[in-house]
Design an enzyme around this catalytic site. Structure first.
Site, PDB file in Angstrom:
ATOM      1  N   GLY A 204       0.828  -1.197   0.000  1.00  0.00           N
ATOM      2  CA  GLY A 204       0.000   0.000   0.000  1.00  0.00           C
ATOM      3  C   GLY A 204       0.868   1.254   0.000  1.00  0.00           C
ATOM      4  N   ALA A 205       0.588   2.160  -0.942  1.00  0.00           N
ATOM      5  CA  ALA A 205       1.406   3.372  -1.104  1.00  0.00           C
ATOM      6  C   ALA A 205       0.623   4.627  -0.741  1.00  0.00           C
ATOM      7  CB  ALA A 205       1.943   3.458  -2.529  1.00  0.00           C
ATOM      8  N   GLY A 206      -0.335   4.487   0.168  1.00  0.00           N
ATOM      9  CA  GLY A 206      -1.044   5.658   0.686  1.00  0.00           C
ATOM     10  C   GLY A 206      -0.227   6.286   1.810  1.00  0.00           C
TER      11      GLY A 206
ATOM     12  N   GLY B  57       1.435   3.796   4.487  1.00  0.00           N
ATOM     13  CA  GLY B  57       2.535   3.042   3.890  1.00  0.00           C
ATOM     14  C   GLY B  57       3.733   3.930   3.604  1.00  0.00           C
TER      15      GLY B  57
ATOM     16  N   PHE C  41     -13.582  21.514  12.718  1.00  0.00           N
ATOM     17  CA  PHE C  41     -14.002  20.248  12.126  1.00  0.00           C
ATOM     18  C   PHE C  41     -14.949  19.543  13.083  1.00  0.00           C
ATOM     19  CE2 PHE C  41     -13.048  17.498   8.534  1.00  0.00           C
ATOM     20  CZ  PHE C  41     -12.534  18.427   7.647  1.00  0.00           C
TER      21      PHE C  41
ATOM     22  N   GLN D  55     -18.301   4.037   8.541  1.00  0.00           N
ATOM     23  CA  GLN D  55     -18.718   5.444   8.580  1.00  0.00           C
ATOM     24  C   GLN D  55     -19.333   5.889   7.258  1.00  0.00           C
ATOM     25  OE1 GLN D  55     -15.842   9.039   8.772  1.00  0.00           O
ATOM     26  NE2 GLN D  55     -16.845   8.945  10.758  1.00  0.00           N
TER      27      GLN D  55
ATOM     28  N   HIS E 155     -20.120   9.261   5.481  1.00  0.00           N
ATOM     29  CA  HIS E 155     -19.853  10.695   5.541  1.00  0.00           C
ATOM     30  C   HIS E 155     -21.141  11.427   5.184  1.00  0.00           C
ATOM     31  CE1 HIS E 155     -18.149  14.634   4.785  1.00  0.00           C
ATOM     32  NE2 HIS E 155     -16.993  14.219   5.256  1.00  0.00           N
TER      33      HIS E 155
ATOM     34  N   LEU F 130     -16.775  12.849  -2.192  1.00  0.00           N
ATOM     35  CA  LEU F 130     -16.632  13.551  -0.917  1.00  0.00           C
ATOM     36  C   LEU F 130     -16.720  15.061  -1.083  1.00  0.00           C
ATOM     37  CD1 LEU F 130     -15.847  13.446   2.113  1.00  0.00           C
ATOM     38  CD2 LEU F 130     -13.465  13.490   1.381  1.00  0.00           C
TER      39      LEU F 130
ATOM     40  N   GLU G 121     -15.925  17.999   5.091  1.00  0.00           N
ATOM     41  CA  GLU G 121     -16.481  18.628   6.274  1.00  0.00           C
ATOM     42  C   GLU G 121     -15.905  20.032   6.463  1.00  0.00           C
ATOM     43  OE1 GLU G 121     -17.093  15.559   9.352  1.00  0.00           O
ATOM     44  OE2 GLU G 121     -15.996  16.940  10.619  1.00  0.00           O
TER      45      GLU G 121
ATOM     46  N   ARG H  20     -19.888  12.715  12.656  1.00  0.00           N
ATOM     47  CA  ARG H  20     -20.438  12.337  11.353  1.00  0.00           C
ATOM     48  C   ARG H  20     -21.625  11.385  11.443  1.00  0.00           C
ATOM     49  NH1 ARG H  20     -14.679  11.722   8.131  1.00  0.00           N
ATOM     50  NH2 ARG H  20     -14.409  13.947   7.793  1.00  0.00           N
TER      51      ARG H  20
ATOM     52  N   HIS I  70     -17.788   5.961   3.600  1.00  0.00           N
ATOM     53  CA  HIS I  70     -16.543   6.723   3.606  1.00  0.00           C
ATOM     54  C   HIS I  70     -15.369   6.028   4.267  1.00  0.00           C
ATOM     55  CE1 HIS I  70     -14.158  10.330   3.374  1.00  0.00           C
ATOM     56  NE2 HIS I  70     -14.045  10.436   4.671  1.00  0.00           N
TER      57      HIS I  70
ATOM     58  N   GLU J  27      -6.102   2.742   7.544  1.00  0.00           N
ATOM     59  CA  GLU J  27      -7.514   2.371   7.591  1.00  0.00           C
ATOM     60  C   GLU J  27      -7.721   0.869   7.677  1.00  0.00           C
ATOM     61  OE1 GLU J  27      -9.913   4.280   4.619  1.00  0.00           O
ATOM     62  OE2 GLU J  27     -11.717   3.165   5.166  1.00  0.00           O
TER      63      GLU J  27
ATOM     64  N   ARG K  61     -15.267   7.587  13.643  1.00  0.00           N
ATOM     65  CA  ARG K  61     -14.064   8.413  13.552  1.00  0.00           C
ATOM     66  C   ARG K  61     -14.431   9.887  13.417  1.00  0.00           C
ATOM     67  NH1 ARG K  61     -11.448  10.728   9.453  1.00  0.00           N
ATOM     68  NH2 ARG K  61     -12.338   9.537   7.732  1.00  0.00           N
TER      69      ARG K  61
ATOM     70  N   LEU L 262      -6.029  11.116   8.950  1.00  0.00           N
ATOM     71  CA  LEU L 262      -4.677  11.419   8.483  1.00  0.00           C
ATOM     72  C   LEU L 262      -3.691  11.390   9.653  1.00  0.00           C
ATOM     73  CD1 LEU L 262      -6.038  11.940   5.821  1.00  0.00           C
ATOM     74  CD2 LEU L 262      -4.724  14.040   5.572  1.00  0.00           C
TER      75      LEU L 262
END
Lengths: 260, 574
Positions: free
Chosen positions: B11-13, B16, B115, B235, B237, B247, B250, B281, B347, B378, B389, B395
């Site tokens: 995973g390259a998010g 990761g 937020f 969740q 959203h 999306l 928020e 949310r 979401h 996640e 959440r 993040l």
């Protein structure tokens, strides 16, 4: 409504030459081109290959040539092109299969401009200060999603004679670090960019700006790099700059002042 | 082909990449991803990252701690939440030092915005806690971390799907990947493996998640006997662009946007009198759907309006450029002068692969961990977010626990020799794929996927009942049975998405069952899991985490206690 898609096909495993295949799909005017392509792949022809991921113009996966203009399939609605549309892979890059191109050369060039902050002094225990005015020049550049539409559309990148040109996308990221008030390698960056295959490869033809899916004024940003190099050299009395800015489109020399 | 690395990250998010940047200081690190680098779904995060910096007004980590616990309806583990909120300022400064071009205050500090669910004084009033880059924070942080990884010579394997986790004597020692470009199978061998593959939103019909968020890694670990924790907590959203579900951050409400029903009424005042549109949310999503059910959706339809028209053009174009562009591109409307139609969209997965505070995957209800295997982001369940959440805590979770995993792996590999498995781990995978491609059958993956998404939306989304969940489980079991007769039409080797999407679908169907069975067994309402037949929270019986284990005849459900601490469960109202 019934939409006809003329889609570029090429499978190196079995096709000697590429060809175009016609498909028809039912679509709403507000459907995305990406929805049409998915419908083809899911309902008619599972062999059709194209990239996609986020589906709303953020990840940059589904760049392709749509009626001759590079763009994102997830951003083009059916109502924008009517009943018939021609879909082809991004030019410049080698086709792997159908609409999928090899982006390795794109990323290699991107990596070549050192796309990371170089700060030599050790950071404070909190954030470095930057004013909103410091950040403002970067706001357009940081919208770039590396979709390669600009580089694919650039006549300089398309010309085999100048195919070593780093391309507008890499220059946008170069701009983002060159003009970041926190970066401490300005002179190295300027030396790195001051080359015919880097910033002076740009001939101010505006194609990148026209196609950018994130509305980045690409040509203007490249023009700012040119001016920065020019001014730095003039200040340091280095005399003549190696590569005079070219202006074949008849616009402002730096691409800064005209919309083209 | 066998490819060796010390540390392998799937995973390259953001999780990761943050782990890769950390671990590559001393170790050889490779990142494998089913999409090309920078295409990961973290890039779609918009609003920001929370940290009690106090740059705009007074803030304290203790308030952030409380808000996160309350936001998760007291199901989050307070030991790890404390780690996260205390580490948050450092995580933000570190990103700033790496080059993230945060939006700034007049005096040059990192700017912060309101937020949902983030308050000062333990719920007294909203606080500006989210650090942001306009409304494309995720993408800019993703680019910055990718750039950092490039500078540190991290090796990337793009467009490679993980089809199997490889274990040797109980220790994870790599993965088998399918190379999308060639159709080849490779054994990527490593001393430790980190799973950072995101969520599984694509099992629902309407979702903010990208096409790649199919969750197969969750099911691969499940099938290896590792439990999945709290999977009933999904969740929705509140503000997905209607009808696409894209999306709409928020941040729009953080900057002052207001939800309105058909009569133009700012209805959140009735559901959350103290912080209104900035409630958690799950609360806002239920409020929107309650309005819709009462016939107060716009024109009686299934959406409400998000009104930004009072914010002024400058604020909207400077701070909300992306969402304004979505409204213009997909709906042809100008958010400066027209309200945006929105409805809840799937979401985020609060549950996932259970881990400790350093990313080590937990084997069961005890403190026992799975040697060589880590998870973050996640797909993992630390558990920070509990039953719901808060915005911008995701993040932060990715950065804090991505880094901690990277650090723990780096320390661990120093003492591990490369494990050689005697067998060829690609062989069983090749056989499984061949069984799929050789099969003739009447069923099409696309049709089954569409039905799965409708079943999950109808029976397992915002509002749930025992009857609906039972119907949903029956429907999913019927789809699994049909899946056994699915036929892959494309037999090519290059960019065979047909084959990969079919493999994904098999995993998705298993996950649906885990989610619905976990939801059926939780006989209470908590956070995002709302049972209309059991609308009260039941701390007596369900202040505990669900663990689903793979078993013959369907998931076996067990429970483990929640780690409490400073904050005892109390009534949750906004």
């Amino acid at each position: 409504m019934l939409v006809r898609l003329k889609v570029f096909r090429f499978d190196p495993e079995k096709d000697g030459d590429p060809y175009y295949q016609d498909y028809e799909v039912q679509a709403e005017p507000t459907d995305r081109l990406l929805d049409c392509l998915n419908r083809i792949r899911w309902e008619q022809d599972p062999t059709l290959a194209f990239r996609m991921s986020c589906g709303h113009g953020v990840c940059g996966s589904d760049g392709m040539r749509i009626n001759g203009v590079c763009g994102l399939a997830c951003q083009k609605l059916v109502e924008s092109f009517g009943l018939e549309v021609r879909v082809e892979p991004l030019p410049v890059f080698p086709v792997i299969k159908d609409l999928v191109v090899d982006l390795e050369p794109f990323f290699q060039r991107y990596h070549s401009i050192k796309p990371y902050l170089i700060a030599l002094s050790s950071p404070p225990g909190h954030e470095r200060r930057q004013s909103p005015e410091d950040i403002r020049p970067l706001e357009d550049a940081i919208r770039c999603i590396l979709c390669a539409c600009c580089t694919s559309s650039c006549p300089v990148s398309q010309d085999p004679q100048t195919a070593d040109y780093v391309g507008p996308a890499a220059l946008v990221r170069a701009f983002r670090y060159l003009f970041d008030s926190r970066d401490e390698s300005t002179s190295e960056r300027i030396a790195m960019l001051d080359r015919q295959d880097r910033v002076w490869g740009c001939r101010t033809l505006w194609k990148c700006t026209e196609v950018c899916p994130k509305e980045i004024p690409v040509t203007k940003l490249i023009g700012h790099i040119k001016r920065r190099i020019y001014e730095t050299k003039r200040e340091s009395n280095e005399g003549e700059i190696r590569h005079a800015p070219k202006d074949e489109a008849g616009n402002g020399s730096w691409g800064e002042d005209s919309e083209g | 082909m066998v490819l060796d690395h010390e540390i392998l990250i799937v995973g390259a998010g953001l999780a990761g990449l943050r782990a890769a940047v950390e671990a590559s200081e001393t170790a050889d690190v490779a990142v494998v991803s089913k999409v090309l680098p920078t295409r990961s779904h973290s890039g779609a995060a918009q609003g920001g990252i929370t940290a009690a910096l106090g740059n705009e007004e007074e803030d304290q980590w203790e308030w952030h701690f409380f808000d996160t616990v309350k936001g998760g309806d007291y199901l989050g583990d307070q030991d790890v939440i404390e780690i996260m909120v205390k580490d948050a300022p450092r995580a933000i400064y570190e990103l700033e030092h790496m080059g993230v071009p945060f939006s700034r205050t007049r005096d040059g500090r990192i700017a912060q915005r309101n937020f949902g669910g983030h308050t000062k004084g333990y719920g007294r009033e909203p606080v500006k806690r989210a650090c942001y880059v306009a409304d494309h924070t995720g993408r800019v942080v993703l680019d910055t971390l990718y750039d950092q990884a490039i500078g540190r010579h991290v090796r990337f394997y793009g467009e490679c799907y993980v089809l199997s986790l490889v274990f040797d004597d109980g220790r994870c020692c790599g993965v088998v990947t399918y190379d999308l470009a060639t159709g080849g199978l490779h054994f990527l061998r490593a001393k430790v493996v980190l799973l950072a593959t995101g969520g599984c939103g694509k099992i629902y019909r309407t979702t903010s998640n990208g096409f790649s968020t199919t969750g197969e890694i969750l099911n691969l670990t499940f099938k290896e006997g590792i439990p999945l924790q709290d999977m009933e907590f999904i969740q929705f959203h509140p503000t997905g662009l209607f009808p696409l579900g894209i999306l709409v951050s928020e941040a729009a409400r953080g900057e002052g946007g207001i939800l309105r029903n058909d009569a133009g009424e700012p209805f959140m005042e009735r559901y959350a009198p103290s912080i209104k549109d900035l409630a958690a949310r799950d609360v806002v999503s239920r409020a929107i759907l309650t309005e819709v059910r009462a016939g107060r959706g716009i024109g009686g339809k299934g959406y409400v309006h998000l009104d930004l028209t009072h914010l002024g053009e400058r604020k909207i174009t400077e701070k909300l450029w992306e969402i304004t562009s979505f409204a213009r591109i997909y709906l042809g409307l100008d958010a400066v002068s027209q309200p945006i139609p929105v409805a809840p969209t799937c979401h985020y997965l609060m549950g996932g692969i259970p881990t400790d505070g350093d990313g080590r995957v937990r084997a069961d209800q005890t403190a026992r961990t799975v040697p060589g295997l880590y998870a973050a982001g996640e797909c993992a369940c630390v558990s920070i977010h509990g039953a719901n959440r808060l915005g911008c805590n995701s993040l932060l979770d990715l950065l804090v626990f991505g880094r901690r995993s990277g650090k723990a792996m780096k320390d661990e590999v120093a003492g591990v020799k490369t494990l050689l498995t005697g067998r060829d781990p690609t062989k069983p995978v090749r056989e499984r794929l061949a069984a799929l491609t050789d099969r003739e059958g009447p069923e099409k993956a696309h049709a089954i996927r569409l039905e799965m998404q409708i079943v999950m939306t109808d029976y397992g989304s915002v509002f749930r009942t025992e009857g609906a969940l039972r119907q949903g489980i029956d429907a999913i079991l019927a789809l699994k049975e049909r899946f056994s007769r699915v036929m892959v039409t494309n037999r090519g080797t290059s960019f065979n998405y047909d084959l990969m999407e079919t493999v994904e679908l098999g995993h998705q169907l298993d996950l649906c069952e885990v989610i619905l069975v976990s939801a059926l067994n939780r006989r209470e309402s908590r956070g995002a899991h709302f049972r209309e037949d059991l609308p009260q929270r039941d701390d007596q019986n369900y202040l505990r985490h669900t663990l689903a284990f793979c078993a013959t005849g369907g998931p076996r459900i067990a429970y483990k206690p929640v780690v409490l601490g400073r904050f005892q469960p109390a009534v949750r109202a906004y």
